[in-house]
Write an enzyme that holds these catalytic residues in place. Structure first.
Site, mmCIF file in Angstrom:
data_model
loop_
_atom_site.group_PDB
_atom_site.id
_atom_site.type_symbol
_atom_site.label_atom_id
_atom_site.label_comp_id
_atom_site.label_asym_id
_atom_site.label_seq_id
_atom_site.Cartn_x
_atom_site.Cartn_y
_atom_site.Cartn_z
ATOM 1 N N CYS A 56 -2.522 9.320 2.011
ATOM 2 C CA CYS A 56 -2.292 8.799 0.862
ATOM 3 C C CYS A 56 -3.505 9.061 -0.110
ATOM 4 O O CYS A 56 -3.139 8.939 -1.132
ATOM 5 C CB CYS A 56 -2.035 7.185 1.088
ATOM 6 S SG CYS A 56 -3.546 6.487 1.599
ATOM 7 N N GLU A 116 0.948 -1.158 0.264
ATOM 8 C CA GLU A 116 -0.003 0.071 -0.130
ATOM 9 C C GLU A 116 0.948 1.215 0.120
ATOM 10 O O GLU A 116 1.482 1.694 1.003
ATOM 11 C CB GLU A 116 -0.883 0.104 1.209
ATOM 12 C CG GLU A 116 -1.854 -1.147 1.477
ATOM 13 C CD GLU A 116 -3.039 -1.041 0.427
ATOM 14 O OE1 GLU A 116 -3.026 -0.064 -0.157
ATOM 15 O OE2 GLU A 116 -4.218 -1.871 0.586
#
Ligand code: NAD
Length: 493
Positions: free
Chosen positions: A267, A233
């Site tokens: 993010c 990720e």
């Protein structure tokens, strides 16, 4: 070299904690202790593991303030960002797997229709010891979520939190102990990148890494030596597409929220906005108005907390400086606030030559671009090495869905911002240099399992019935006749 990490508040500089370091040489021992815990834990059925997940859920729900205190103390983030962005997302993930993991892990039937005598199914087995490595921006949920998912799958876990925010990782082990999870099932080791690398190389069976794209590539290379599967990720450069029929005021407020929550250290921050020409002016006016109304600096008393990792401030400043040098206009902000925060910043006249449009900024900076139409907006959105998340704003839901499907990202929100993190039933993950594999949903759980395909000859071995065995019987019982028949049958259906 010291043998501990001293944690300081990014707001005040005061010492808020201290954790011992596990040096690389000590990591393999931790992994073997974890393997013993795995041997016990994986003997339980998914139904038998369920009460433990529920106990962890209850323990977390009863300790929201305590967890928030720790997160705020070591990140300096706004308390609302800590509770919403860290704790509630962790509760959502726990709730989802406590409710559904046992069902998702049931064997899945799947025989092939031309062979009715062969029963077939898929079993989902835990991979073993999961190594979890987490970053500093949402240090609690990005530690707890992979831990919980791995436990639900039947794995044991060794967690290495970020050296910037180790106290939130420590809390994960404390909560697991308070929820009466078996000893050594969740172990936490602290350290820097070398400890993280030692974990990847230290005998684990699956690695879940959340962090920067650059480190993610190193993790993938280290894991490749033993062909250990990885879930990566990584970073993002999320785009927002604002179409001609969108409500400019609503979309602008969403863009400002999306770029400034958690001080932009997400993010899934909105970093680029492409606004169709016809509503560009009202959008920009609303974005400017909203951004000017925000306060930044002293986490807890302002809308935007401090930048957790001091080096990040320099990077944000460098990107804004470079954009201005290449012709960008700073409409709002564009400077530090005090020693450790960055003002909410609105940039226009930006383009894809600039770092601020290409690289992850990870600060409260929003770049707005005027585009002639939605096709150009989509092209520019996809002109990125990243592909994590994005959003589309339109009153036409059909059009929104079509564009969402065409965006080169792992997730998209239509008419909302970063909501996908609160919907743990659908996978979350990136494509391109934002990584691979997924968190959440069935896919997130299966990432910690290996699928085992099993067949059962219900009456007699079908390969024998089809005359495949050697020595072959003479025709009409042996040879290729039956295989040809199956081939034709498949084509006829
Ligand atoms: P980072 O890559 O610097 O560090 C992440 C973790 O990796 C830390 O625990 C660090 O100690 C460890 N590490 C460092 N070198 C290592 C190595 N060689 N081998 C193994 N582990 C190593 O990232 P960061 O600065 O802590 O976090 C910010 C980044 O995380 C941003 O890029 C952000 O976009 C990304 N992120 C992604 C997601 C997502 O879900 N895609 C979520 C949050 C953050």
């Amino acid at each position: 070299m010291t043998d501990s990490i001293t944690v300081r508040s990014p707001r005040t500089g005061a010492v808020v904690g201290n954790v011992p370091i596990t040096f690389p040489a000590g990591v393999a021992d931790v992994v073997s202790r974890s393997r013993k815990a795995f041997e016990q834990w994986s003997r339980l059925t998914p139904e038998e593991r369920r009460p433990y997940l529920k106990a962890l859920l209850r323990t977390l729900a009863h300790n929201i303030d305590r967890v928030a205190d720790v997160i705020v103390s070591e990140t300096g983030k706004d308390r609302g960002d800590a509770i919403g962005g860290d704790i509630v997302i962790a509760l959502a993930n726990l709730d989802y797997y406590a409710r559904h993991a046992h069902r998702l892990l049931r064997p899945r039937p799947g025989k092939w229709w031309p062979l009715p005598l062969t029963k077939a199914w898929t079993e989902f087995h835990p991979r073993g010891v999961a190594g979890v490595i987490s970053p500093w921006n949402f240090p609690f949920q990005l530690s707890l979520n992979p831990v919980v998912t791995a436990l639900a799958a039947g794995c044991s876990v060794v967690l290495k939190p970020s050296e910037v925010t180790p106290l939130s990782g420590q809390l994960v082990a404390e909560l697991a102990a308070e929820a009466d999870l078996p000893a050594d099932l969740v172990m936490v080791i602290n350290g820097y990148g070398d400890t993280g690398e030692a974990l990847v190389r230290g005998g684990v069976d699956v690695v879940a890494f959340t962090g920067s794209t650059e480190t993610g590539k190193l993790v993938a290379k280290a894991a490749a030596d033993r062909l250990v599967p990885t879930i990566l990720e990584l970073g993002g450069k999320d785009a927002m597409l604002v179409l001609a029929d969108a409500d400019p005021d609503l979309a602008a407020r969403a863009a400002v929220f999306g770029s400034t929550f958690n001080a932009g250290q997400a993010c899934t921050s909105v970093e680029r906005v492409y606004v169709v020409d016809s509503i560009y002016e009202p959008f920009l006016a609303a974005a400017e108005r909203t951004m000017r109304s925000l306060t930044a600096g002293d986490g807890g008393r302002s809308d935007i907390g401090v930048i957790t990792y001091p080096q990040q401030l320099g990077l944000i400043e460098e990107q804004v400086r470079e954009a201005v040098a290449k012709g960008a206009t700073v409409v709002v902000g564009g400077h530090r606030v005090g020693d450790n925060a960055y003002a909410p910043t609105l940039l226009t006249e930006v383009d894809h030559r600039m770092l601020v449009c290409r690289d992850e900024t990870f600060g409260p900076v929003l770049s707005v671009m005027r585009v002639p139409d939605e096709t150009t907006a989509l092209e520019l959105c996809n002109d990125s090495r990243y592909g994590l998340h994005g959003s589309v704003w339109t009153k036409d839901h059909r059009k929104g869905v079509r564009l969402a499907s065409q965006m080169q990202t792992g997730t998209v929100a239509i008419n909302d911002i970063t909501i996908n993190f609160f919907v743990p039933s659908v996978p979350f993950g990136g494509i391109k240099e934002s990584g691979y594999g997924a968190s959440f949903g069935p896919e997130g759980l299966y990432a910690y399992c290996y699928p085992k395909g099993i067949t059962l000859a219900r009456v007699a071995p079908v390969t024998k019935l089809l005359g495949a065995w050697l020595p072959r019987r003479p025709p009409p019982f042996g040879g290729p006749r039956h295989w040809k028949r199956i081939g034709r049958l498949v084509a006829r259906r």
